[in-house]
Design an enzyme around this catalytic site. Sequence first.
Site, PDB file in Angstrom:
ATOM      1  N   HIS A  18      -3.445   4.146   5.129  1.00  0.00           N
ATOM      2  CA  HIS A  18      -4.514   3.148   5.246  1.00  0.00           C
ATOM      3  C   HIS A  18      -5.849   3.751   4.796  1.00  0.00           C
ATOM      4  O   HIS A  18      -6.567   3.180   3.979  1.00  0.00           O
ATOM      5  CB  HIS A  18      -4.605   2.651   6.686  1.00  0.00           C
ATOM      6  CG  HIS A  18      -5.826   1.853   6.959  1.00  0.00           C
ATOM      7  ND1 HIS A  18      -6.017   0.596   6.445  1.00  0.00           N
ATOM      8  CD2 HIS A  18      -6.952   2.148   7.665  1.00  0.00           C
ATOM      9  CE1 HIS A  18      -7.198   0.144   6.823  1.00  0.00           C
ATOM     10  NE2 HIS A  18      -7.782   1.067   7.558  1.00  0.00           N
ATOM     11  N   ARG A  56       0.872  -1.192   0.000  1.00  0.00           N
ATOM     12  CA  ARG A  56       0.000   0.000   0.000  1.00  0.00           C
ATOM     13  C   ARG A  56       0.896   1.226   0.000  1.00  0.00           C
ATOM     14  O   ARG A  56       1.573   1.490   0.972  1.00  0.00           O
ATOM     15  CB  ARG A  56      -0.912  -0.044   1.233  1.00  0.00           C
ATOM     16  CG  ARG A  56      -1.504   1.289   1.606  1.00  0.00           C
ATOM     17  CD  ARG A  56      -2.641   1.161   2.585  1.00  0.00           C
ATOM     18  NE  ARG A  56      -2.326   0.592   3.877  1.00  0.00           N
ATOM     19  CZ  ARG A  56      -1.636   1.219   4.853  1.00  0.00           C
ATOM     20  NH1 ARG A  56      -1.150   2.416   4.661  1.00  0.00           N
ATOM     21  NH2 ARG A  56      -1.437   0.621   6.009  1.00  0.00           N
ATOM     22  N   TYR A  64       4.536   4.989  11.113  1.00  0.00           N
ATOM     23  CA  TYR A  64       4.929   3.592  11.356  1.00  0.00           C
ATOM     24  C   TYR A  64       5.690   2.932  10.198  1.00  0.00           C
ATOM     25  O   TYR A  64       5.951   1.744  10.247  1.00  0.00           O
ATOM     26  CB  TYR A  64       3.694   2.740  11.745  1.00  0.00           C
ATOM     27  CG  TYR A  64       2.538   2.809  10.751  1.00  0.00           C
ATOM     28  CD1 TYR A  64       2.494   1.965   9.647  1.00  0.00           C
ATOM     29  CD2 TYR A  64       1.511   3.719  10.920  1.00  0.00           C
ATOM     30  CE1 TYR A  64       1.446   2.024   8.747  1.00  0.00           C
ATOM     31  CE2 TYR A  64       0.448   3.788  10.022  1.00  0.00           C
ATOM     32  CZ  TYR A  64       0.428   2.943   8.941  1.00  0.00           C
ATOM     33  OH  TYR A  64      -0.604   3.008   8.046  1.00  0.00           O
TER      34      TYR A  64
HETATM   35  C1  LIG Z   1     -13.963  -6.666  12.469  1.00  0.00           C
HETATM   36  C2  LIG Z   1     -13.219  -5.364  12.319  1.00  0.00           C
HETATM   37  N1  LIG Z   1     -12.223  -5.055  13.165  1.00  0.00           N
HETATM   38  C3  LIG Z   1     -11.537  -3.899  13.025  1.00  0.00           C
HETATM   39  C4  LIG Z   1     -11.875  -3.014  12.036  1.00  0.00           C
HETATM   40  C5  LIG Z   1     -11.074  -1.730  11.862  1.00  0.00           C
HETATM   41  N2  LIG Z   1     -10.276  -1.866  10.650  1.00  0.00           N
HETATM   42  C6  LIG Z   1     -10.652  -1.343   9.482  1.00  0.00           C
HETATM   43  S1  LIG Z   1      -9.604  -1.728   8.227  1.00  0.00           S
HETATM   44  C7  LIG Z   1      -8.598  -2.573   9.272  1.00  0.00           C
HETATM   45  C8  LIG Z   1      -7.333  -3.241   8.767  1.00  0.00           C
HETATM   46  C9  LIG Z   1      -7.614  -4.191   7.662  1.00  0.00           C
HETATM   47  O1  LIG Z   1      -6.396  -4.688   7.176  1.00  0.00           O
HETATM   48  P1  LIG Z   1      -6.354  -5.645   5.954  1.00  0.00           P
HETATM   49  O2  LIG Z   1      -7.357  -6.733   6.091  1.00  0.00           O
HETATM   50  O3  LIG Z   1      -4.934  -6.054   5.772  1.00  0.00           O
HETATM   51  O4  LIG Z   1      -6.835  -4.747   4.714  1.00  0.00           O
HETATM   52  P2  LIG Z   1      -6.244  -3.355   4.194  1.00  0.00           P
HETATM   53  O5  LIG Z   1      -6.910  -2.271   4.988  1.00  0.00           O
HETATM   54  O6  LIG Z   1      -4.763  -3.374   4.392  1.00  0.00           O
HETATM   55  O7  LIG Z   1      -6.632  -3.279   2.766  1.00  0.00           O
HETATM   56  C10 LIG Z   1      -9.096  -2.581  10.570  1.00  0.00           C
HETATM   57  C11 LIG Z   1      -8.438  -3.239  11.715  1.00  0.00           C
HETATM   58  C12 LIG Z   1     -12.938  -3.364  11.183  1.00  0.00           C
HETATM   59  N3  LIG Z   1     -13.310  -2.578  10.162  1.00  0.00           N
HETATM   60  N4  LIG Z   1     -13.582  -4.547  11.324  1.00  0.00           N
END
Ligand SMILES: Cc1ncc(C[n+]2csc(CCOP(=O)(O)OP(=O)(O)O)c2C)c(N)n1
Length: 361
Positions: free
Chosen positions: A261, A257, A270
Amino acid sequence: MLTDDFDPLQGKMLSILDKDGKVNEALEPRIEDAKLLHAYKTMVLTRIADDKAVRLQRQGRLGAYPPSRGQEASQVGPALALEKGDWLVWAFRELGALLLRGVPLWRLYLYWMGNEEGSVLEGDVSLTPSAVPVGSQLPHAVGISYAMKYRKESNVVLCYFGDGATSEGDFHEGLNFAGTMRTPVIFLCQNNQYAISMPRKLQTAAPTLAQKACAYGFKGIQVDGNDLLALYAATEEAVARARKGEGPTLIESFTYRMGDHTTSDDATKYRLAEETAYWSARDPISRFRVYLERKNLWDEKREKEWSEEAARVVEEEVRKAETHAPPALDDAFAHTFATMPEGLREQLEFMRRDLPAKREG
Ligand SMILES: Cc1ncc(C[n+]2csc(CCOP(=O)(O)OP(=O)(O)O)c2C)c(N)n1
């Protein structure tokens, strides 16, 4: 078979275009020119549309937004292997896959502007709405694929999710059921190496995410996620296997990425600048451009035309989204339950009764 030759347990990752765009001819998939150009133009459109979304958020014209920069091949390559009648199940960072399958950009902007009508998605494949609760779309994808198998259809489901989703129970439940029922689903993990600020190595002690497929009894492969050809080749093979009734595949797309985020994040807190610079040199779009140039499908003049056209389309789609009727207040309550539970109905009534008065006051 690619999944046999590139076993993640042996530490092998599939790569076809190197970082400078040079192709490994022994592995090069056969893709007609029109399809290659469709993929390239979609990646260009995705980047321009994505940058625009970030600027719109900064101007207060769009809500929080998760940028796709750097993940265009990871999104577009797998979706290129789908056909009419297939399903695309996604999380929230798959703009390129949706644009490739013909979803109107203004609808997606509308969604990030907070209008539920932005979840009414139409494209040339079947689509679920976005799934922000991390990993929650995996059981849905498996359910859809089980229905296809039950009805003896030859369609497949392509299900995107991030590396963070692999720590959710939904991931393990989804893969377990898909494995035991041998359903026609392709799990596409966009490993962009971070779940917000959580680096991949703290997500799991396993060296790769692809190898998790072994525990569920089906094939897994780790693919260079900035290499459109490798993503297409691995997905095409997985799709063919699924259509023949040979069950699921887990594809780990090893990407990065480039941006934050979401627009609420600051990745410089970070990540080191050196790391981002390393990945900038592996940009999926410029790598694919070199490949097209070698095939005489790309030159500066065409690039200028395509990017100007993409910028024009983006402005037009922003205009459509911004001139769309705003959502009704009730809309925030409308789409979760078929029959509204008592507590929610009370809140709805409270809002209808008290909010107009508060606004006037
Ligand atoms: C069940 C849940 N826990 C926490 C969150 C908060 N949250 C939103 S995106 C994210 C990280 C997701 O990471 P990843 O699956 O690697 O996808 P990326 O955002 O890197 O595309 C988190 C922890 C959420 N949306 N849903």
